[in-house]
Motif scaffolding. Structure first.
Motif, PDB file in Angstrom:
ATOM      1  N   VAL A 174      36.535  49.665  41.678  1.00 34.09           N
ATOM      2  CA  VAL A 174      35.324  50.270  42.246  1.00 34.09           C
ATOM      3  C   VAL A 174      34.113  49.399  41.914  1.00 34.09           C
ATOM      4  O   VAL A 174      33.895  49.059  40.745  1.00 34.09           O
ATOM      5  CB  VAL A 174      35.118  51.696  41.690  1.00 34.09           C
ATOM      6  CG1 VAL A 174      33.789  52.280  42.163  1.00 34.09           C
ATOM      7  CG2 VAL A 174      36.286  52.586  42.103  1.00 34.09           C
ATOM      8  N   PRO A 175      33.294  49.027  42.907  1.00 37.22           N
ATOM      9  CA  PRO A 175      32.094  48.216  42.635  1.00 37.22           C
ATOM     10  C   PRO A 175      31.115  48.956  41.729  1.00 37.22           C
ATOM     11  O   PRO A 175      31.034  50.186  41.762  1.00 37.22           O
ATOM     12  CB  PRO A 175      31.496  47.997  44.034  1.00 37.22           C
ATOM     13  CG  PRO A 175      32.616  48.248  44.991  1.00 37.22           C
ATOM     14  CD  PRO A 175      33.476  49.290  44.348  1.00 37.22           C
ATOM     15  N   ASN A 176      30.372  48.206  40.928  1.00 35.77           N
ATOM     16  CA  ASN A 176      29.343  48.772  40.049  1.00 35.77           C
ATOM     17  C   ASN A 176      29.915  49.854  39.137  1.00 35.77           C
ATOM     18  O   ASN A 176      29.290  50.902  38.908  1.00 35.77           O
ATOM     19  CB  ASN A 176      28.184  49.349  40.870  1.00 35.77           C
ATOM     20  CG  ASN A 176      27.544  48.319  41.788  1.00 35.77           C
ATOM     21  OD1 ASN A 176      27.294  47.189  41.380  1.00 35.77           O
ATOM     22  ND2 ASN A 176      27.297  48.705  43.029  1.00 35.77           N
ATOM     23  N   ALA A 177      31.106  49.584  38.607  1.00 37.43           N
ATOM     24  CA  ALA A 177      31.787  50.584  37.788  1.00 37.43           C
ATOM     25  C   ALA A 177      30.954  50.998  36.576  1.00 37.43           C
ATOM     26  O   ALA A 177      30.912  52.185  36.219  1.00 37.43           O
ATOM     27  CB  ALA A 177      33.140  50.050  37.335  1.00 37.43           C
ATOM     28  N   VAL A 178      30.297  50.059  35.934  1.00 39.60           N
ATOM     29  CA  VAL A 178      29.514  50.371  34.731  1.00 39.60           C
ATOM     30  C   VAL A 178      28.401  51.363  35.065  1.00 39.60           C
ATOM     31  O   VAL A 178      28.180  52.335  34.342  1.00 39.60           O
ATOM     32  CB  VAL A 178      28.932  49.089  34.115  1.00 39.60           C
ATOM     33  CG1 VAL A 178      27.980  49.430  32.971  1.00 39.60           C
ATOM     34  CG2 VAL A 178      30.049  48.180  33.609  1.00 39.60           C
ATOM     35  N   LEU A 197      35.027  54.738  32.884  1.00 39.56           N
ATOM     36  CA  LEU A 197      34.814  53.316  33.166  1.00 39.56           C
ATOM     37  C   LEU A 197      36.137  52.594  33.380  1.00 39.56           C
ATOM     38  O   LEU A 197      36.281  51.807  34.331  1.00 39.56           O
ATOM     39  CB  LEU A 197      34.047  52.671  32.009  1.00 39.56           C
ATOM     40  CG  LEU A 197      33.801  51.158  32.134  1.00 39.56           C
ATOM     41  CD1 LEU A 197      33.008  50.837  33.401  1.00 39.56           C
ATOM     42  CD2 LEU A 197      33.074  50.636  30.891  1.00 39.56           C
ATOM     43  N   ALA A 198      37.121  52.893  32.531  1.00 35.95           N
ATOM     44  CA  ALA A 198      38.425  52.244  32.663  1.00 35.95           C
ATOM     45  C   ALA A 198      39.075  52.582  33.994  1.00 35.95           C
ATOM     46  O   ALA A 198      39.689  51.716  34.645  1.00 35.95           O
ATOM     47  CB  ALA A 198      39.336  52.646  31.509  1.00 35.95           C
ATOM     48  N   ALA A 199      38.952  53.834  34.437  1.00 34.77           N
ATOM     49  CA  ALA A 199      39.542  54.244  35.711  1.00 34.77           C
ATOM     50  C   ALA A 199      38.892  53.516  36.877  1.00 34.77           C
ATOM     51  O   ALA A 199      39.573  52.986  37.760  1.00 34.77           O
ATOM     52  CB  ALA A 199      39.403  55.754  35.892  1.00 34.77           C
ATOM     53  N   LEU A 200      37.561  53.490  36.898  1.00 29.68           N
ATOM     54  CA  LEU A 200      36.861  52.824  38.004  1.00 29.68           C
ATOM     55  C   LEU A 200      37.168  51.334  38.036  1.00 29.68           C
ATOM     56  O   LEU A 200      37.353  50.744  39.110  1.00 29.68           O
ATOM     57  CB  LEU A 200      35.351  53.060  37.877  1.00 29.68           C
ATOM     58  CG  LEU A 200      34.878  54.514  38.018  1.00 29.68           C
ATOM     59  CD1 LEU A 200      33.370  54.595  37.871  1.00 29.68           C
ATOM     60  CD2 LEU A 200      35.327  55.119  39.347  1.00 29.68           C
ATOM     61  N   GLN A 201      37.231  50.730  36.869  1.00 34.80           N
ATOM     62  CA  GLN A 201      37.557  49.306  36.821  1.00 34.80           C
ATOM     63  C   GLN A 201      38.990  49.047  37.272  1.00 34.80           C
ATOM     64  O   GLN A 201      39.257  48.087  38.002  1.00 34.80           O
ATOM     65  CB  GLN A 201      37.330  48.771  35.407  1.00 34.80           C
ATOM     66  CG  GLN A 201      35.856  48.698  35.027  1.00 34.80           C
ATOM     67  CD  GLN A 201      35.634  48.254  33.597  1.00 34.80           C
ATOM     68  OE1 GLN A 201      36.473  48.478  32.712  1.00 34.80           O
ATOM     69  NE2 GLN A 201      34.503  47.626  33.336  1.00 34.80           N
TER      70      GLN A 201
END
Length: 247
Positions: free
Chosen positions: A77-81, A69-73
């Motif tokens: 990145v959209p809709n990371a959660v 999650l931390a990487a995508l955020q």
């Protein structure tokens, strides 16, 4: 050793160190974690944007899902959660492939330091949020025919805990299982989140800046930052002090 030594700064704290706690990835082992995170990103974002700085500042030291999650955020990145779970699974598959292929090596300075700390009679523990840490350590064979996995008095790697680093739970558990008082423990970490966890647990933090990230570790509160564990004074450690050994 009779060389000059510079004590590590420990503002407002007086301690006598007598036990060590080691992270695994980036401290003991040159593991393929960062590579696996980057290569698994192909279906989620531009993998070239996943730099070592992103890995160290946002992902390293955290449990798998929290790291995903931390990487995508961090990469916007959209809709990371919603996508973090799939990314975490993809990374784990790639990591297992790399481990099976033998893409794991021990840092020679880390093996020397572990051996020296054991020779002092200090109890030592290993503490990593990674559920892959034990499998990787078992692949590292030592001179006495043991594996690296075998040399620690306590092992809390991959435990399911209420919170991951920078929460100190994993290090407090390691100290309890040695057993040793937190104030008498030093933690060896390469990630800012790990340094913060050590400090939050009332322990000394020894930061290993293998990736040119000394500033991040100092900012996180490391008591001493080195680029190699050979730089730590074993003589001073025998007296309970975390110091740099100077030529």
């Amino acid at each position: 050793m009779t060389s000059r030594q510079t004590p590590a700064p420990a503002p407002g704290r007086s301690r006598s160190l007598s036990a060590g706690i080691f992270d695994v990835d980036g401290v003991l082992l040159a593991s393929p974690h960062e590579r696996a995170w980057r290569e698994a990103l192909r279906d989620f974002a531009d993998e070239a944007s996943f730099t070592t700085t992103v890995y160290q500042s946002a992902v390293a030291g955290k449990p798998r899902l929290a790291g995903a999650l931390a990487a995508l955020q961090a990469l916007g990145v959209p809709n990371a959660v919603q996508r973090a779970g799939a990314y975490a699974k993809s990374k784990q598959r790639r990591l297992e492939e790399l481990i099976k292929a033998g893409a794991v090596m021990a840092f020679p300075d880390a093996l020397r330091f572990v051996k020296a700390v054991r020779a002092l009679g200090f109890p030592i523990a290993v503490a990593s949020s990674s559920k892959n840490a034990n499998a990787m350590m078992r692949r590292i064979r030592l001179e006495d025919h043991q594996s690296l996995f075998d040399v620690f008095q306590a092992n809390v790697c991959g435990r399911d805990l209420p919170a991951g680093k920078p929460d100190p739970a994993i290090f407090l558990l390691a100290a309890a299982e040695l057993p040793a008082a937190p104030a008498n423990c030093f933690v060896v970490e390469d990630a800012p989140a790990g340094v913060e966890a050590a400090r939050a647990g009332g322990m000394a933090a020894l930061g290993v800046a293998r990736l040119g990230d000394a500033r991040l570790l100092r900012t996180a509160g490391a008591d001493l930052v080195v680029t190699s564990l050979d730089e730590v004074s074993i003589d001073q450690l025998s007296h309970g002090r975390l110091c740099r050994r100077l030529p």
